[in-house]
Enzyme design. Sequence first.
Site, PDB file in Angstrom:
ATOM      1  N   ARG A  45      76.597  79.970  55.088  1.00  0.00           N
ATOM      2  CA  ARG A  45      76.878  79.402  53.595  1.00  0.00           C
ATOM      3  C   ARG A  45      78.271  79.569  53.195  1.00  0.00           C
ATOM      4  O   ARG A  45      78.808  80.647  53.933  1.00  0.00           O
ATOM      5  CB  ARG A  45      75.922  79.955  52.663  1.00  0.00           C
ATOM      6  CG  ARG A  45      75.708  81.443  52.744  1.00  0.00           C
ATOM      7  CD  ARG A  45      74.913  81.915  51.728  1.00  0.00           C
ATOM      8  NE  ARG A  45      74.593  83.218  51.845  1.00  0.00           N
ATOM      9  CZ  ARG A  45      74.956  84.493  51.496  1.00  0.00           C
ATOM     10  NH1 ARG A  45      76.233  84.313  50.701  1.00  0.00           N
ATOM     11  NH2 ARG A  45      74.625  85.542  52.092  1.00  0.00           N
ATOM     12  N   HIS A  52      74.894  98.443  48.335  1.00  0.00           N
ATOM     13  CA  HIS A  52      75.455  97.572  49.467  1.00  0.00           C
ATOM     14  C   HIS A  52      75.576  96.184  49.070  1.00  0.00           C
ATOM     15  O   HIS A  52      75.293  95.215  50.130  1.00  0.00           O
ATOM     16  CB  HIS A  52      73.993  97.704  50.410  1.00  0.00           C
ATOM     17  CG  HIS A  52      73.690  98.988  50.717  1.00  0.00           C
ATOM     18  ND1 HIS A  52      74.376  99.806  51.622  1.00  0.00           N
ATOM     19  CD2 HIS A  52      72.557  99.594  50.469  1.00  0.00           C
ATOM     20  CE1 HIS A  52      73.921 100.785  51.730  1.00  0.00           C
ATOM     21  NE2 HIS A  52      72.571 101.243  51.173  1.00  0.00           N
TER      22      HIS A  52
END
Lengths: 164, 385
Positions: free
Chosen positions: B179, B122
């Site tokens: 971010r 993932h």
Amino acid sequence: MTYTFKIKDKVFSVEINQEKDQTVVQINEKDIPVEFEKIDKNLYSIILDGKSLTIGVLKDGKNIQVVMDGDLFEIEAISERDQRKSSQTLSGVQEIKSPMPSRVVKILKEIGDEVAADEGIVVVEAMKMESELKSPIEGKVTDVLVNEGDAVEAGNTLLIVSSD
Amino acid sequence: MGDKITARKIAQQAKVPLVPGSDGAVTDVEASGVADKIGYPVMIKASAGGGGKGMRLVREKEEFESSLRMARSEARSSFGDDSVFVERFVEQPRHVEIQIMADKHGNTLHLFERECSIQRRHQKVIEEAPSSAISEKTRKKMGEVAVKIAKAVKYSGAGTVEFIMDQKENFYFLEMNTRVQVEHPVTEMITGFDIVKWMVRIANGEKLPFKQKDLSINGWAVECRIYAEDPSTNFMPSPGHLTYVKTPGGPGIRDDSSIYSGCDITSFYDPMLSKLVVWADSREAAIDKMASALKEYVVLGVKTNIGFLIRVMNNEEFRQGKFDTGFIERHPELLTAGEVDIEPAIIAAALAIEDSEETIESDKGPQSNWKLLGRKAGLSGGTLI
């Protein structure tokens, strides 16, 4: 000079011959003309059958690591004395080793437990990722050498599984 | 917004499409109930998660309990918070995300999408921009939804809104990353926009100098994350000493890394070595360029995923853009070198031994520096555009 190389289970006999302007490498009796240049420390440019390859080589004693098209090939240079030693066959006893420095998170089996091939037996954690180590064979856990929470180094044996 | 559960609530209020799942963090008992209700396969995710840590796919009820334990334990050690939520797993999904840039003067823009479906554990390994899987219509809609989410939280700076998309281009909001992300360079390459520079400028109170209509996509960019890891043992990290590093270069090739010959890769951090990014005028050309740049990338001392990345670049399904997040799992043959011609490796090993014994050099006479230069330059892909 003749070398004997072992890659996985295959053994190759290699000889390098300098002929006038040409280097010929003989692998298992087959002659291969090679054009090569050492272009940097650890880096060779080799032209073989008109195809150009850039290959990295790292030699550490008799172990040679070769990187070609991003893949690592581990080659063992065998001396004549090593060759005379009879090769040992694998018994049904497998040591489950930590593949890297890590921490033991959970031991899933106890001594005496039956395990199936490919069944998870211990969970280790490194770089904040947990990985389950699996038994390569079907058998019984005969020894557990670590405790949960232990820090282990690469190559440390964690458990022993025996098929006998 | 970094907290996935809060993000979900905000998205709900903003009427953004969401994947069915639990309303917020769940106890162990609730979790299993939610999983039964929405139906397997389900995904367990850490509320504070990122980078695939604390995340588990559960295909059957029997696996649920142990997966929940592992997810919580990983979440605790990675984020200091073991709360998790459960949601339905969209089959054959693609991971597509939108880059957002917002200033403190009310201007919120999107810089189009990134395709990040090639993942292992993932975690993204290969990213590209734009995505070959979405139509112009979906691109526009997805961009608008992403801007809406960023505006709903009065976001400023660089951010990414992640979506999961099915084969029919239905997309659901996944989370927002507050971010600058690892894969931001592919967006920079196709837009010519310096994301990091503008993060700093925005923080300084500056105004974005253009509008959405001024932005367009130019060419194609691909990024490969080069890791010290062994694809053949489930991408196990391979920390160690880098004895030798040779990086690729040339037009349209960008190597964002901090490695050098002699440095150490410790086991304390993520084992990423480099982000190799290429740009070309088409997807096919960018993939070809990436394959040749990867071949020039030589790292000695640790195991790397470079060979694996080259095989992905040469894979027909990948080249045709026919993939989803299950691509790597479906192609175990890409994990190992397979049956390759190892003669060149044997020859190189023999040459290296001869060389260390200095039996070759003396026979060859003086070398031509032009020839040497040619060989070295030949490393740079060979093709110019």
